[in-house]
Design an enzyme around this catalytic site. Structure first.
Site, PDB file in Angstrom:
ATOM      1  N   HIS A 107     -16.860   8.628  -8.257  1.00 36.61           N
ATOM      2  CA  HIS A 107     -16.084   7.430  -7.952  1.00 36.61           C
ATOM      3  C   HIS A 107     -14.684   7.844  -7.522  1.00 36.61           C
ATOM      4  O   HIS A 107     -14.093   8.769  -8.091  1.00 36.61           O
ATOM      5  CB  HIS A 107     -15.980   6.522  -9.183  1.00 36.61           C
ATOM      6  CG  HIS A 107     -17.275   5.877  -9.542  1.00 36.61           C
ATOM      7  ND1 HIS A 107     -17.649   4.650  -9.045  1.00 36.61           N
ATOM      8  CD2 HIS A 107     -18.291   6.284 -10.330  1.00 36.61           C
ATOM      9  CE1 HIS A 107     -18.829   4.324  -9.518  1.00 36.61           C
ATOM     10  NE2 HIS A 107     -19.245   5.307 -10.313  1.00 36.61           N
ATOM     11  N   ALA A 155     -30.211  24.531 -21.208  1.00 34.16           N
ATOM     12  CA  ALA A 155     -30.176  23.133 -21.634  1.00 34.16           C
ATOM     13  C   ALA A 155     -28.750  22.687 -21.940  1.00 34.16           C
ATOM     14  O   ALA A 155     -27.968  23.418 -22.541  1.00 34.16           O
ATOM     15  CB  ALA A 155     -31.070  22.941 -22.856  1.00 34.16           C
TER      16      ALA A 155
END
Length: 181
Positions: A107, A155
């Protein structure tokens, strides 16, 4: 029994979303349940290779003028999300653990005179993931990143800068892969 019929109908509907866009080419793909494909009618291109497998609850968005390429033999586990406003390329034989997220945009925001985040304006940069990569569960890849071939991303990592080929990333530390064991 009814849930199996509904799952089959949902799969057919999502395949039709992929097939009906004239800028989409599909190889052989397998999709699980509750996947969601949102494709702009004005996207530049979506190309999905052969032997591609999307497990369950996959979410893929390709917006106007954007390009998504998924190579042969790619596997996306449950809850993966691909959000493409610019360009995302995933190399062949790449594996995604559960909940992997790809964002080729941020954004836009301003800090002066006051802090404000736009809900509809974005900055974009392509993502490129090489072939034979493994992105572990809960990995997030941000805009402008290139991940080389033969990489393992551990991960929970957030990838915000380029990763060279033959590298293992664990807790943001890069380790050169001499061999995968």
């Amino acid at each position: 029994m009814l849930h199996l019929i509904l799952e089959k109908l949902q799969r057919k509907h999502q395949l039709s979303v992929l097939k009906k866009n004239h800028n989409t080419t599909l190889g052989s793909i397998k999709i699980g349940i509750n996947n969601h494909f949102i494709l702009s009618e004005k996207l530049e291109r979506v190309a999905i290779g052969t032997a591609v497998s999307f497990r369950n609850y996959i979410h893929i968005v390709v917006e106007k003028n954007a390009k998504l390429t998924i190579g042969d033999g790619v596997f996306m586990n449950n809850f993966c999300s691909v959000n493409c406003l610019d360009s995302i390329s995933i190399g062949e034989n790449t594996l995604f653990g559960e909940n992997v997220k790809l964002y080729d945009h941020n954004h836009l925001y301003t800090a002066v005179p006051e802090f404000k985040v736009s809900n509809s304006d974005f900055s974009t940069a392509p993502i490129k993931i090489g072939k034979n990569c493994w992105l572990g569960s809960n990995v997030t890849v941000l805009k402008g990143v290139s991940i080389g071939d033969n990489c393992i991303i551990g991960a929970g990592c957030t990838i915000f800068k380029d990763i060279p080929s033959n590298t293992k990333v664990i807790n943001q530390q890069q380790l050169i892969l001499n061999s995968v064991s």
